[in-house]
Enzyme design. Structure first.
Site, PDB file in Angstrom:
ATOM      1  N   GLY A  31     -45.062 -26.144 -20.505  1.00  0.00           N
ATOM      2  CA  GLY A  31     -44.979 -27.359 -21.435  1.00  0.00           C
ATOM      3  C   GLY A  31     -43.781 -28.120 -21.722  1.00  0.00           C
ATOM      4  CG  HIS A  37     -43.133 -30.179 -16.487  1.00  0.00           C
ATOM      5  ND1 HIS A  37     -42.411 -30.181 -17.449  1.00  0.00           N
ATOM      6  CD2 HIS A  37     -43.154 -28.947 -16.050  1.00  0.00           C
ATOM      7  CE1 HIS A  37     -41.687 -29.166 -17.827  1.00  0.00           C
ATOM      8  NE2 HIS A  37     -42.089 -28.427 -17.096  1.00  0.00           N
ATOM      9  CD  GLN A  61     -42.221 -17.026 -17.645  1.00  0.00           C
ATOM     10  OE1 GLN A  61     -43.305 -16.795 -17.377  1.00  0.00           O
ATOM     11  NE2 GLN A  61     -41.482 -17.964 -17.104  1.00  0.00           N
ATOM     12  CD  GLN A 149     -36.853 -25.480  -3.074  1.00  0.00           C
ATOM     13  OE1 GLN A 149     -38.006 -24.827  -3.238  1.00  0.00           O
ATOM     14  NE2 GLN A 149     -35.813 -24.618  -2.799  1.00  0.00           N
ATOM     15  CE  LYS A 150     -35.421 -25.950 -13.476  1.00  0.00           C
ATOM     16  NZ  LYS A 150     -35.620 -26.304 -14.831  1.00  0.00           N
ATOM     17  CG  ASP A 151     -37.880 -22.838 -11.838  1.00  0.00           C
ATOM     18  OD1 ASP A 151     -37.602 -21.797 -12.799  1.00  0.00           O
ATOM     19  OD2 ASP A 151     -38.312 -23.825 -12.271  1.00  0.00           O
TER      20      ASP A 151
HETATM   21  N1  LIG Z   1     -36.775 -30.987 -12.255  1.00  0.00           N
HETATM   22  C1  LIG Z   1     -37.691 -30.528 -11.903  1.00  0.00           C
HETATM   23  N2  LIG Z   1     -38.218 -30.931 -10.533  1.00  0.00           N
HETATM   24  C2  LIG Z   1     -39.216 -30.391 -10.142  1.00  0.00           C
HETATM   25  N3  LIG Z   1     -39.985 -29.457 -10.672  1.00  0.00           N
HETATM   26  C3  LIG Z   1     -39.510 -28.950 -11.675  1.00  0.00           C
HETATM   27  C4  LIG Z   1     -38.439 -29.376 -12.374  1.00  0.00           C
HETATM   28  N4  LIG Z   1     -38.239 -28.677 -13.638  1.00  0.00           N
HETATM   29  C5  LIG Z   1     -39.265 -27.858 -13.823  1.00  0.00           C
HETATM   30  N5  LIG Z   1     -40.206 -28.086 -12.467  1.00  0.00           N
HETATM   31  C6  LIG Z   1     -41.490 -27.062 -12.346  1.00  0.00           C
HETATM   32  O1  LIG Z   1     -42.001 -27.154 -13.304  1.00  0.00           O
HETATM   33  C7  LIG Z   1     -42.928 -26.103 -13.234  1.00  0.00           C
HETATM   34  C8  LIG Z   1     -43.054 -25.608 -14.606  1.00  0.00           C
HETATM   35  O2  LIG Z   1     -41.695 -25.358 -15.057  1.00  0.00           O
HETATM   36  P1  LIG Z   1     -41.372 -25.080 -16.520  1.00  0.00           P
HETATM   37  O3  LIG Z   1     -42.227 -25.255 -17.592  1.00  0.00           O
HETATM   38  O4  LIG Z   1     -40.693 -23.579 -16.674  1.00  0.00           O
HETATM   39  O5  LIG Z   1     -40.200 -26.364 -16.594  1.00  0.00           O
HETATM   40  P2  LIG Z   1     -38.688 -26.277 -16.956  1.00  0.00           P
HETATM   41  O6  LIG Z   1     -38.056 -27.510 -17.251  1.00  0.00           O
HETATM   42  O7  LIG Z   1     -38.372 -25.472 -15.673  1.00  0.00           O
HETATM   43  O8  LIG Z   1     -38.183 -25.378 -18.012  1.00  0.00           O
HETATM   44  P3  LIG Z   1     -37.144 -24.626 -17.966  1.00  0.00           P
HETATM   45  O9  LIG Z   1     -36.007 -25.198 -17.427  1.00  0.00           O
HETATM   46  O10 LIG Z   1     -36.790 -24.517 -19.491  1.00  0.00           O
HETATM   47  O11 LIG Z   1     -37.590 -23.197 -17.709  1.00  0.00           O
HETATM   48  C9  LIG Z   1     -42.242 -24.892 -12.345  1.00  0.00           C
HETATM   49  O12 LIG Z   1     -43.020 -25.101 -11.070  1.00  0.00           O
HETATM   50  C10 LIG Z   1     -41.030 -25.523 -12.161  1.00  0.00           C
HETATM   51  O13 LIG Z   1     -40.362 -25.276 -10.805  1.00  0.00           O
HETATM   52  C1  LIG Z   2     -44.932 -20.515 -13.304  1.00  0.00           C
HETATM   53  C2  LIG Z   2     -44.583 -20.570 -14.907  1.00  0.00           C
HETATM   54  C3  LIG Z   2     -45.392 -21.510 -15.659  1.00  0.00           C
HETATM   55  C4  LIG Z   2     -45.172 -19.200 -15.424  1.00  0.00           C
HETATM   56  O1  LIG Z   2     -45.120 -18.968 -16.925  1.00  0.00           O
HETATM   57  C5  LIG Z   2     -43.278 -20.546 -15.448  1.00  0.00           C
HETATM   58  O2  LIG Z   2     -42.366 -19.449 -14.804  1.00  0.00           O
HETATM   59  C6  LIG Z   2     -42.601 -21.919 -14.958  1.00  0.00           C
HETATM   60  O3  LIG Z   2     -42.679 -22.701 -16.017  1.00  0.00           O
HETATM   61  O4  LIG Z   2     -41.874 -22.193 -14.057  1.00  0.00           O
HETATM   62  N1  BAL Z   3     -39.007 -22.343 -15.183  1.00  0.00           N
HETATM   63  C1  BAL Z   3     -38.930 -20.691 -15.267  1.00  0.00           C
HETATM   64  C2  BAL Z   3     -39.272 -20.407 -16.788  1.00  0.00           C
HETATM   65  C3  BAL Z   3     -38.280 -19.587 -17.319  1.00  0.00           C
HETATM   66  O1  BAL Z   3     -37.357 -19.816 -17.403  1.00  0.00           O
HETATM   67  O2  BAL Z   3     -38.764 -18.470 -18.060  1.00  0.00           O
END
Ligand SMILES: Nc1ncnc2c1ncn2[C@@H]1O[C@H](COP(=O)(O)OP(=O)(O)OP(=O)(O)O)[C@@H](O)[C@H]1O
Ligand SMILES: CC(C)(CO)[C@@H](O)C(=O)[O-]
Ligand code: BAL
Length: 286
Positions: A31, A37, A61, A149-151
């Site tokens: 969220g 997203h 996590q 790909q950020k993660d």
């Molecule tokens: N800047 C971005 N570009 C592309 N995909 C993203 C980006 N930020 C997050 N995502 C992807 O969105 C999905 C959900 O991620 P998440 O909800 O953890 O968001 P987040 O912005 O990465 O949150 P946080 O950085 O606080 O963990 C994951 O697959 C993540 O890799």
């Molecule tokens: C894949 C995911 C939604 C699992 O909680 C989380 O790790 C994230 O937001 O990248």
């Molecule tokens: N995007 C990965 C979620 C976390 O930091 O727990």
């Protein structure tokens, strides 16, 4: 777009979708939606008849001293954004819908993929991710699942889990979406003060530094990591969690950069831990 809070409601919706022989794309999120997203959701909408997006801040996590309780939550705005991005079903389960039995069953990828990078500095993190994503895969049974790909490490871990557990799901990985000044979008950027927001640019700029080094012919990974580390250390508000240059598939370090390497960073800016990465590709002459 329909909003579901229980597995039973979502299952009824998915049953009808399957009866119509339609495809399903899944976009798991925690969220506080942003363009990162939404790019996953729009692509999923272009590639599938239906898109199920999930919003679940997964407690397993997060480590004991991490930001689970203060993680941003904004369901109403998220629902508006998700609908506009083409999501057909938004699944926002309460804790007991995912961990309805308490929890005796963990899904964990062990070995090199989870040993370094975030695996070292967030012990147990990937076990929580694979446990929740395997449950979402079982609940939704999508044709495709979308991740950013950020993660980058999460992507490799989830690909391995999908393969090992024989999930018949295509894993789609989409590029990092950035602000115009280079900062990777992240829900956690909301924690940054004005000064911290400026300081956070050190992550993407350090990745640029590494690209310049590669263009200049540097192939020694230790030198690249040391240069990036020194660059980040010049920023007074930044504290490095890790800087690592690893093979993009097995995530293990190599002494020399051959075809490509994944340069991954985790850096604390004040209280906020941010991650970023770049695929460093070595140009080959043909
Ligand atoms: N800047 C971005 N570009 C592309 N995909 C993203 C980006 N930020 C997050 N995502 C992807 O969105 C999905 C959900 O991620 P998440 O909800 O953890 O968001 P987040 O912005 O990465 O949150 P946080 O950085 O606080 O963990 C994951 O697959 C993540 O890799
Ligand atoms: C894949 C995911 C939604 C699992 O909680 C989380 O790790 C994230 O937001 O990248
Ligand atoms: N995007 C990965 C979620 C976390 O930091 O727990």
């Amino acid at each position: 777009m329909q909003l579901f809070e229980t597995r039973a409601e979502l299952r009824a919706f998915l049953k009808e979708v399957r009866q119509r022989q339609q495809t399903v794309g899944l976009v798991p999120t925690m969220g506080a939606l942003h363009e990162g997203h939404l790019s996953l959701m729009r692509t999923a909408a272009a590639e599938n008849d239906n898109v199920v997006a999930t919003i679940f801040v997964n407690p397993t996590q997060f480590g004991p001293n991490e930001d689970f309780s203060k993680y941003p939550r904004s369901l109403e705005e998220d629902a508006r954004l998700a609908a506009a991005a083409g999501v057909t079903a938004l699944f926002h389960p309460p804790l007991e819908e995912i961990y309805h039995t308490g929890n005796a069953t963990w899904v964990e990828v062990v070995g090199g993929l989870t040993e370094n990078l975030c695996g070292r500095t967030r012990p147990g993190h990937f076990r929580g991710v694979t446990t929740v994503v395997s449950r979402l895969f079982n609940i939704v049974q999508p044709d495709r699942a979308y991740f950013g790909q950020k993660d980058a490490q999460q992507v490799q871990v989830l690909k391995r889990m999908t393969e090992d557990l024989c999930f018949d799901i295509q894993i789609r990985v989409l590029p990092i979406i950035r602000e115009s000044d280079g900062l990777a979008l992240s829900s956690r950027n909301a924690y940054l003060s004005v000064d911290e927001r400026q300081a956070a640019l050190v992550l993407s700029r350090s990745l640029e530094q590494a690209r310049h080094l590669i263009e200049a012919g540097e192939r020694d990974t230790k030198t690249i990591v040391e240069t990036v580390t020194a660059f980040i250390q010049q920023e007074p508000l930044a504290v490095i969690d890790y800087v690592e240059l690893v093979h993009p598939d097995d995530l293990r370090p190599r002494e020399r950069l051959e075809k490509a390497g994944l340069l991954a960073l985790a850096v604390r800016i004040g209280q906020t831990r941010l991650i970023d990465n770049a695929m460093l590709e070595v140009a080959t002459c043909s």
